[in-house]
Write an enzyme that holds these catalytic residues in place. Structure first.
Site, PDB file in Angstrom:
ATOM      1  N   ASN A   9       2.739   1.922   3.559  1.00 19.69           N
ATOM      2  CA  ASN A   9       1.351   2.171   3.954  1.00 19.69           C
ATOM      3  C   ASN A   9       1.161   1.472   5.297  1.00 19.69           C
ATOM      4  OD1 ASN A   9      -1.381   2.351   4.298  1.00 19.69           O
ATOM      5  ND2 ASN A   9      -1.924   0.970   2.613  1.00 19.69           N
ATOM      6  N   TRP A  10       1.218   2.261   6.366  1.00 16.69           N
ATOM      7  CA  TRP A  10       1.172   1.655   7.707  1.00 16.69           C
ATOM      8  C   TRP A  10      -0.215   1.123   8.065  1.00 16.69           C
ATOM      9  CZ3 TRP A  10       4.338   5.172  11.603  1.00 16.69           C
ATOM     10  CH2 TRP A  10       5.680   5.228  11.177  1.00 16.69           C
ATOM     11  N   LYS A  11      -1.221   1.536   7.304  1.00 17.68           N
ATOM     12  CA  LYS A  11      -2.613   1.177   7.626  1.00 17.68           C
ATOM     13  C   LYS A  11      -2.896   1.555   9.088  1.00 17.68           C
ATOM     14  CE  LYS A  11      -2.434  -2.270   4.036  1.00 17.68           C
ATOM     15  NZ  LYS A  11      -3.050  -3.432   3.415  1.00 17.68           N
ATOM     16  N   HIS A  93      -7.606   3.357  -1.871  1.00 20.86           N
ATOM     17  CA  HIS A  93      -7.102   2.032  -1.475  1.00 20.86           C
ATOM     18  C   HIS A  93      -8.288   1.056  -1.465  1.00 20.86           C
ATOM     19  CE1 HIS A  93      -5.423  -1.253   0.821  1.00 20.86           C
ATOM     20  NE2 HIS A  93      -4.243  -0.780   0.502  1.00 20.86           N
ATOM     21  N   GLU A  95      -9.138  -1.122   0.513  1.00 22.32           N
ATOM     22  CA  GLU A  95      -9.809  -1.256   1.811  1.00 22.32           C
ATOM     23  C   GLU A  95     -10.811  -0.119   2.016  1.00 22.32           C
ATOM     24  OE1 GLU A  95      -6.206  -1.649   4.105  1.00 22.32           O
ATOM     25  OE2 GLU A  95      -5.856  -3.599   3.156  1.00 22.32           O
ATOM     26  N   GLU A 164      -2.753  -2.332  -7.303  1.00 23.36           N
ATOM     27  CA  GLU A 164      -2.798  -3.253  -6.170  1.00 23.36           C
ATOM     28  C   GLU A 164      -3.890  -4.303  -6.403  1.00 23.36           C
ATOM     29  OE1 GLU A 164      -0.878  -1.367  -2.413  1.00 23.36           O
ATOM     30  OE2 GLU A 164      -3.030  -1.087  -2.357  1.00 23.36           O
ATOM     31  N   GLY A 170      -1.956  -8.305   1.546  1.00 25.05           N
ATOM     32  CA  GLY A 170      -1.935  -8.909   2.874  1.00 25.05           C
ATOM     33  C   GLY A 170      -2.128 -10.411   2.859  1.00 25.05           C
ATOM     34  N   SER A 208       1.652  -7.619  -1.128  1.00 26.72           N
ATOM     35  CA  SER A 208       2.634  -8.597  -0.639  1.00 26.72           C
ATOM     36  C   SER A 208       4.026  -8.413  -1.238  1.00 26.72           C
ATOM     37  CB  SER A 208       2.133 -10.031  -0.864  1.00 26.72           C
ATOM     38  OG  SER A 208       0.917 -10.245  -0.159  1.00 26.72           O
ATOM     39  N   GLY A 229       2.611  -2.672   2.450  1.00 27.81           N
ATOM     40  CA  GLY A 229       1.830  -2.755   3.684  1.00 27.81           C
ATOM     41  C   GLY A 229       2.613  -3.456   4.780  1.00 27.81           C
ATOM     42  N   GLY A 230       2.400  -4.755   4.913  1.00 25.43           N
ATOM     43  CA  GLY A 230       3.007  -5.527   6.003  1.00 25.43           C
ATOM     44  C   GLY A 230       4.504  -5.318   6.161  1.00 25.43           C
TER      45      GLY A 230
END
Ligand code: PGA
Length: 246
Positions: A9-11, A93, A95, A164, A170, A208, A229-230
């Site tokens: 998930n590149w966001k 998601h 966010e 999640e 994150g 994470s 993500g990261g």
């Protein structure tokens, strides 16, 4: 036996140059023994499609509209995503739920719209830290998933679910494998009550996940992959997680 699925998930990250390097790093490391996909920002779908064509790495988007078309400035329809060859779309998601006030029903409607165009929705559920501390984890994830199950009805078995925990996204604070497995087992039981396909469904963990914790998370009985993500932004890290899932 379920195959693992690892989704990047590149966001809101990326650039032409960074994407080219990242995608080249991923495709060069193939084959993986698991399903692999990247969910990129809308403007980069086209270049992801070109870079990944002919490989078994799939691509998708991070959100979609629940509407088929019309006067919805700024929104992107699943029909458009399908023209770009998207295999997946992330919906719900945390966010989006948090910053865009997306309701459980809107998330469910997006999932339904995606399936209608042959795109697999990756439906995210998860509790906040306050909810976990109040002992509400089970009630929260059940409520979130239940809206989608009811809306998808007989197609519920076609979604991918991602657990999640919001407090792990994150933050570097990963859920322990036991904490994650406990929630995954609850979600699997809820799916079993709704669809005969529950045992074949992929339930991903996100929050994470990194190369150094992926193995122990993926070893859990009901964890069938990760939403990353990261660690999806650096090819060596993403590739290492894909290898751990293979
Ligand atoms: P993270 O993000 O891996 O950076 O925690 C996961 C996600 O939000 O999908």
């Amino acid at each position: 036996m379920r195959k693992n699925l690892i989704v990047g998930n590149w966001k809101m990250h990326g650039s032409h140059a960074a994407n080219a390097e990242l995608l080249a790093g991923i495709t060069a490391a193939r084959p993986f023994g698991c399903d692999v996909a990247v969910c990129v920002p809308f403007p980069y779908l086209s270049e992801a499609a070109v870079a990944l064509a002919g490989s078994d790495v799939r691509w998708g988007a991070q959100d979609c509209s629940a509407h088929a078309q019309g006067a919805y400035t700024g929104e992107v329809s699943v029909g458009m995503l399908s023209e770009f060859g998207c295999r997946y779309v992330i919906v719900g998601h945390s966010e989006r739920r948090q910053y865009h006030a997306e309701s459980d029903q809107l998330v469910a409607d997006k999932a339904k719209a995606a399936l209608a165009k042959g795109i697999t929705p990756i439906v995210c559920v998860g509790e906040t830290l306050a909810q976990r501390e109040a002992g509400e984890t089970e009630a929260v994830v059940k409520r979130q998933l239940s809206a989608v199950i009811h809306t998808l009805a007989h197609c519920a078995g076609e979604m991918v679910v991602a657990y999640e925990p919001v407090w792990a996204i994150g933050t570097g604070k990963v859920a322990t494998p036991e904490q994650a497995q406990a929630v995954h087992a609850l979600l699997r039981a809820q799916l079993k009550a709704a669809t005969p396909h529950a045992d074949a469904m992929q339930i991903l963990y996100g929050g994470s996940m990194k190369p150094d914790n992926a193995v122990s998370l993926l070893a859990q009985a009901d964890i069938d992959g990760g939403l990353i993500g990261g660690a999806a932004l650096k090819a060596p890290d993403f590739v290492a997680i894909c290898r751990a899932a293979g």
